[in-house]
Design a protein around this motif. Structure first.
Motif, mmCIF file in Angstrom:
data_model
loop_
_atom_site.group_PDB
_atom_site.id
_atom_site.type_symbol
_atom_site.label_atom_id
_atom_site.label_comp_id
_atom_site.label_asym_id
_atom_site.label_seq_id
_atom_site.Cartn_x
_atom_site.Cartn_y
_atom_site.Cartn_z
ATOM 1 N N PRO A 99 0.636 -1.203 -0.017
ATOM 2 C CA PRO A 99 0.184 -0.043 -0.021
ATOM 3 C C PRO A 99 0.879 1.147 -0.093
ATOM 4 C CG PRO A 99 -0.979 -1.713 1.410
ATOM 5 C CD PRO A 99 0.261 -2.260 1.044
ATOM 6 N N ILE A 100 2.000 1.383 0.711
ATOM 7 C CA ILE A 100 2.787 2.482 0.712
ATOM 8 C C ILE A 100 3.668 2.521 -0.584
ATOM 9 C CG2 ILE A 100 4.804 3.695 1.822
ATOM 10 C CD1 ILE A 100 4.007 1.938 4.233
ATOM 11 N N PHE A 101 4.109 1.502 -1.306
ATOM 12 C CA PHE A 101 4.881 1.634 -2.286
ATOM 13 C C PHE A 101 3.712 2.003 -3.547
ATOM 14 C CE2 PHE A 101 7.873 -2.063 -0.700
ATOM 15 C CZ PHE A 101 8.804 -1.162 -0.102
ATOM 16 N N LEU A 102 2.673 1.701 -3.671
ATOM 17 C CA LEU A 102 2.053 1.863 -4.765
ATOM 18 C C LEU A 102 1.282 3.179 -4.594
ATOM 19 C CD1 LEU A 102 0.275 -1.674 -5.645
ATOM 20 C CD2 LEU A 102 1.874 -0.365 -6.715
ATOM 21 N N ARG A 103 0.987 3.654 -3.307
ATOM 22 C CA ARG A 103 0.448 4.891 -3.130
ATOM 23 C C ARG A 103 1.721 6.191 -3.476
ATOM 24 N NH1 ARG A 103 0.305 9.419 -2.761
ATOM 25 N NH2 ARG A 103 -0.950 10.743 -1.289
ATOM 26 N N ASN A 104 2.833 5.831 -3.383
ATOM 27 C CA ASN A 104 3.842 6.623 -3.706
ATOM 28 C C ASN A 104 4.462 6.448 -5.239
ATOM 29 O OD1 ASN A 104 4.687 8.296 -1.283
ATOM 30 N ND2 ASN A 104 3.671 6.311 -0.404
ATOM 31 N N GLU A 105 3.764 5.675 -5.934
ATOM 32 C CA GLU A 105 4.127 5.556 -7.292
ATOM 33 C C GLU A 105 5.703 5.064 -7.236
ATOM 34 O OE1 GLU A 105 3.020 8.765 -9.720
ATOM 35 O OE2 GLU A 105 0.931 8.153 -9.764
ATOM 36 N N ILE A 106 6.276 4.179 -6.587
ATOM 37 C CA ILE A 106 7.539 3.745 -6.461
ATOM 38 C C ILE A 106 7.818 2.514 -7.530
ATOM 39 C CG2 ILE A 106 9.195 2.363 -5.126
ATOM 40 C CD1 ILE A 106 8.670 5.183 -4.014
ATOM 41 N N TYR A 107 8.955 2.721 -8.363
ATOM 42 C CA TYR A 107 9.257 2.102 -9.506
ATOM 43 C C TYR A 107 10.421 1.057 -9.083
ATOM 44 C CZ TYR A 107 11.406 6.349 -10.807
ATOM 45 O OH TYR A 107 12.019 7.422 -10.763
ATOM 46 N N THR A 108 11.342 1.771 -8.403
ATOM 47 C CA THR A 108 12.562 0.950 -7.750
ATOM 48 C C THR A 108 12.886 1.151 -6.185
ATOM 49 O OG1 THR A 108 14.294 2.679 -8.078
ATOM 50 C CG2 THR A 108 13.673 1.183 -10.113
ATOM 51 N N MET A 109 13.579 0.139 -5.836
ATOM 52 C CA MET A 109 13.791 0.218 -4.312
ATOM 53 C C MET A 109 14.915 1.355 -4.034
ATOM 54 S SD MET A 109 11.756 -1.763 -2.585
ATOM 55 C CE MET A 109 10.575 -0.964 -3.770
ATOM 56 N N PRO A 110 15.914 1.545 -4.617
ATOM 57 C CA PRO A 110 16.613 2.749 -4.375
ATOM 58 C C PRO A 110 15.701 4.018 -4.694
ATOM 59 C CG PRO A 110 17.840 1.102 -5.836
ATOM 60 C CD PRO A 110 16.448 0.666 -5.617
ATOM 61 N N GLN A 111 15.021 4.056 -5.500
ATOM 62 C CA GLN A 111 14.002 5.376 -5.598
ATOM 63 C C GLN A 111 13.302 5.680 -4.233
ATOM 64 O OE1 GLN A 111 10.394 4.840 -7.527
ATOM 65 N NE2 GLN A 111 9.793 6.950 -7.301
ATOM 66 N N PHE A 112 12.685 4.646 -3.636
ATOM 67 C CA PHE A 112 12.078 4.592 -2.563
ATOM 68 C C PHE A 112 13.157 5.338 -1.353
ATOM 69 C CE2 PHE A 112 11.495 3.133 1.801
ATOM 70 C CZ PHE A 112 9.967 3.348 2.316
ATOM 71 N N LEU A 113 14.231 4.834 -1.357
ATOM 72 C CA LEU A 113 15.049 5.319 -0.285
ATOM 73 C C LEU A 113 15.406 6.674 -0.647
ATOM 74 C CD1 LEU A 113 17.703 2.168 -0.451
ATOM 75 C CD2 LEU A 113 15.708 2.691 1.246
ATOM 76 N N GLU A 114 15.643 7.063 -1.849
ATOM 77 C CA GLU A 114 15.908 8.567 -2.071
ATOM 78 C C GLU A 114 14.765 9.370 -1.361
ATOM 79 O OE1 GLU A 114 17.386 11.856 -5.275
ATOM 80 O OE2 GLU A 114 16.303 9.963 -6.030
ATOM 81 N N GLN A 115 13.270 9.061 -1.784
ATOM 82 C CA GLN A 115 12.266 9.649 -1.425
ATOM 83 C C GLN A 115 12.048 9.816 0.087
ATOM 84 O OE1 GLN A 115 9.415 8.859 -5.557
ATOM 85 N NE2 GLN A 115 8.412 8.991 -3.305
ATOM 86 N N ARG A 116 12.589 8.781 0.703
ATOM 87 C CA ARG A 116 12.476 8.562 2.113
ATOM 88 C C ARG A 116 13.534 9.379 2.933
ATOM 89 N NH1 ARG A 116 12.497 9.257 6.450
ATOM 90 N NH2 ARG A 116 11.402 8.124 8.383
ATOM 91 N N TYR A 117 14.980 9.016 2.508
ATOM 92 C CA TYR A 117 16.078 9.490 3.134
ATOM 93 C C TYR A 117 16.702 10.514 2.648
ATOM 94 C CZ TYR A 117 15.239 5.207 6.233
ATOM 95 O OH TYR A 117 14.988 4.246 6.993
ATOM 96 N N GLY A 118 16.999 10.388 1.143
ATOM 97 C CA GLY A 118 17.998 11.433 0.760
ATOM 98 C C GLY A 118 18.551 10.730 -0.700
ATOM 99 N N PRO A 119 19.396 11.549 -1.280
ATOM 100 C CA PRO A 119 20.056 11.058 -2.589
ATOM 101 C C PRO A 119 21.295 10.319 -2.302
ATOM 102 C CG PRO A 119 20.591 13.259 -2.252
ATOM 103 C CD PRO A 119 19.493 12.911 -1.257
ATOM 104 N N SER A 120 21.960 10.235 -1.305
ATOM 105 C CA SER A 120 23.279 9.532 -1.286
ATOM 106 C C SER A 120 22.838 8.129 -1.010
ATOM 107 C CB SER A 120 23.982 10.237 0.070
ATOM 108 O OG SER A 120 24.260 11.365 -0.031
ATOM 109 N N ILE A 121 21.930 7.758 -0.012
ATOM 110 C CA ILE A 121 21.670 6.246 0.169
ATOM 111 C C ILE A 121 21.225 5.794 -1.259
ATOM 112 C CG2 ILE A 121 19.406 6.594 1.035
ATOM 113 C CD1 ILE A 121 20.292 4.320 3.135
ATOM 114 N N ARG A 122 20.301 6.398 -2.118
ATOM 115 C CA ARG A 122 19.952 5.736 -3.325
ATOM 116 C C ARG A 122 21.077 5.425 -4.100
ATOM 117 N NH1 ARG A 122 16.098 8.429 -7.804
ATOM 118 N NH2 ARG A 122 15.611 6.730 -8.992
ATOM 119 N N THR A 123 22.094 6.175 -4.278
ATOM 120 C CA THR A 123 23.182 5.821 -5.137
ATOM 121 C C THR A 123 23.981 4.614 -4.408
ATOM 122 O OG1 THR A 123 23.379 8.117 -6.025
ATOM 123 C CG2 THR A 123 25.420 6.732 -6.058
#
Length: 526
Positions: A99-123
């Motif tokens: 429900p959280i992933f689809l509500r936020n239109e997440i397409y990759t797990m690193p993208q979720f990490l950036e939207q939740r925490y910031g860009p460094s952890i995504r990379t």
């Protein structure tokens, strides 16, 4: 063992048919050219049956069939906990994570990490997952697959390795995730039929005139130690499956990380046409997981009586295939190849998705808004990344896995270095608002460092218990760092408005059914 002419004909018909089907579902309709959503997320239109089947096809490959049958031969039914506990994990993923992933239109797990925490952890995590997928997962799939092909068909293993890798690449290169997911119902049907056929014939061989049920009874009578689900400390394989840890300990860490936060798996659910459709697919996959030990583990256990002197446990499944008559051998061999190809193609597509969307596209467009020419370029970059990934895996497979005994256990232990930290990062990111990027990065680093230290200086601790301990320590560190180092005010862009954890009556009834079946299974073979 060699395939007869009729067996070869069956295999060739399968290969042509599944390749043709993949290309047919990959076609562009009405002059439309594929964009990144089409290629990496199947246009976000997958139905429940494709999601459920594709989850299993992606999961069940040579590392499962050959590897878990080998562990069934060495350890016994206890290895089935990986399958049965995964069914329960899937219900949790469907109810609380999707429900959280689809509500936020997440397409990759690193993208979720950036939207939740910031860009460094995504990379950071994108690079980590690419390395893990290429050098551990992809290599293991094609290496174990090549072992099976060599033992059954007599093909040179290097030829088999290259052939499997390149066929899987070409199979999905044009259509991306849609080519994989919409053909996986065929792959899974063939896989289940092939595994059940092997189980039927091996148990019939043991039972003689008493048939399949007689064979199963004889197997329990002559090898009772193979039916102990919860291993005791005096069991020689206790370090692999340490007692109650499979129910209430470290296995939960591995399962949540794999089924909930693994791009390779969750990508199918992210491509659903709706949340209810994704949840129906999850339940379908859960029931299939309950069936998998009969498809995979039982043939390995039967080999204890039918082939007690194997050089390596991983030879159990290919050896049991020798019981098959011509024609049927070809069909079951095609089922084995189907599992290998489906899983390899899925992994290749996920590698291409992460590289293209989390590294390349992030560099070229922070907003994600691109014109058609840029979208087509992303698809082309994804295809190039997929090609390079499989070529690297083909070259690296033998040096990395050539000396492994039980490859399935090797993969689990190696992955266990990282899974505690991944699970901490995502659980805090989903359910604790005060978690920050400093805490997440701290958990990721601590997971690897602590796992290494435990392995070197406390080798007597079973790796599953080690995962549980490292998870708790990493969780504590992440909480302390999150409280001590505040994140940016705009770091958390995950929306919870409109997220509901309520599920349909059908999902609830099916979930209860899964739980009751699990209780019955563990009560029977505790």
């Amino acid at each position: 063992m060699r395939l007869s002419t009729i067996d070869l004909i069956v295999v060739v018909i399968y290969a042509i048919g599944i390749f043709g089907l993949a290309q047919w579902v990959s076609r562009d309709k009405g002059g439309h050219q594929k964009d990144s959503s089409d290629y990496f997320l199947a246009s976000k239109s997958l139905p429940w049956w494709a999601i459920g089947a594709s989850l299993i096809a992606a999961n069940i490959s040579a590392e499962q069939i050959v590897g878990m049958a080998g562990s069934g031969y060495a350890i016994g039914l206890a290895i089935a906990s990986y399958e049965w506990m995964a069914a329960l994990t899937l219900l949790i993923v469907g109810k609380f994570f999707l429900p959280i992933f689809l509500r936020n239109e997440i397409y990759t797990m690193p993208q979720f990490l950036e939207q939740r925490y910031g860009p460094s952890i995504r990379t950071l995590m994108a690079v980590f997952w690419l390395a893990l997928y290429v050098f551990v997962n992809l290599t293991s799939i094609i290496w174990l697959g090549s072992i099976a092909v060599t033992q059954v068909a007599g093909v040179d293993q290097t030829v088999a390795l290259i052939g499997l890798g390149l066929f899987a690449l070409l199979y999905q290169l044009r259509g991306g995730l849609k080519a994989v997911a919409l053909t996986d119902i065929v792959q899974v049907t063939l896989l289940v039929f092939g595994g059940l056929t092997i189980s039927y014939l091996t148990l019939s061989e043991i039972g003689g005139d008493a048939g399949v049920m007689g064979g199963f009874h004889e197997l329990t009578r002559r090898a009772p130690e193979k039916f102990q689900m919860i291993l005791t400390p005096d069991n020689p394989f206790y370090k692999d499956l340490p007692g109650l840890s499979v129910l209430i300990g470290g296995m939960w860490i591995a399962n949540l990380s794999y089924w909930g936060f693994n791009q390779y798996i969750i990508q199918r659910a992210l491509a659903a046409k709706s949340l209810p459709e994704a949840q129906k697919g999850i339940v379908f996959a859960a029931f299939l997981k309950l069936l998998m030990p009969l498809v995979i583990v039982v043939p390995g256990m039967a080999a204890v009586l039918l082939a007690p002197d194997l050089a390596k446990p991983d030879e159990a499944y290919p050896t049991m295939m020798r019981l098959l008559p011509s024609g049927l051998l070809g069909l079951v061999f095609a089922a084995l190849i189907a599992a290998i190809i489906a899983s390899t193609a899925s992994k290749i597509n996920s590698i291409a998705t992460i590289f293209t969307l989390d590294l390349y596209a992030k560099r070229t467009s922070e907003s994600g808004a691109m014109d058609p020419a840029q979208e087509r370029k992303l698809v082309r970059i994804g295809r190039i990344a997929a090609t390079i990934a499989i070529l690297i895996a083909i070259v690296a497979a033998k040096p990395l896995l050539g000396g492994a005994d039980q490859a399935f256990q090797f993969i689990q232990e190696f992955s266990g270095f990282f899974t505690p930290g991944i699970t901490v990062i995502f659980l805090l990111g989903l359910f604790w608002k005060r978690a920050t990027e400093a805490g997440a990065i701290g958990a990721a680093i601590a997971s690897v460092v602590l796992s290494y230290l435990f392995r070197e200086f406390a080798p007597g601790i079973p790796f599953m218990d080690r995962m549980g301990i490292v998870f708790l320590l990493s969780l504590g560190l992440a909480i302390v760092l999150s409280l001590a180092v505040k994140g940016r005010g705009d770091a958390n862009r995950i929306a919870m408005q409109g997220v509901s954890f309520g599920t349909s009556t059908g999902f609830n009834v099916a979930g209860l059914g899964v739980i009751l079946i699990l209780i019955a299974l563990y009560a029977t073979w505790w």
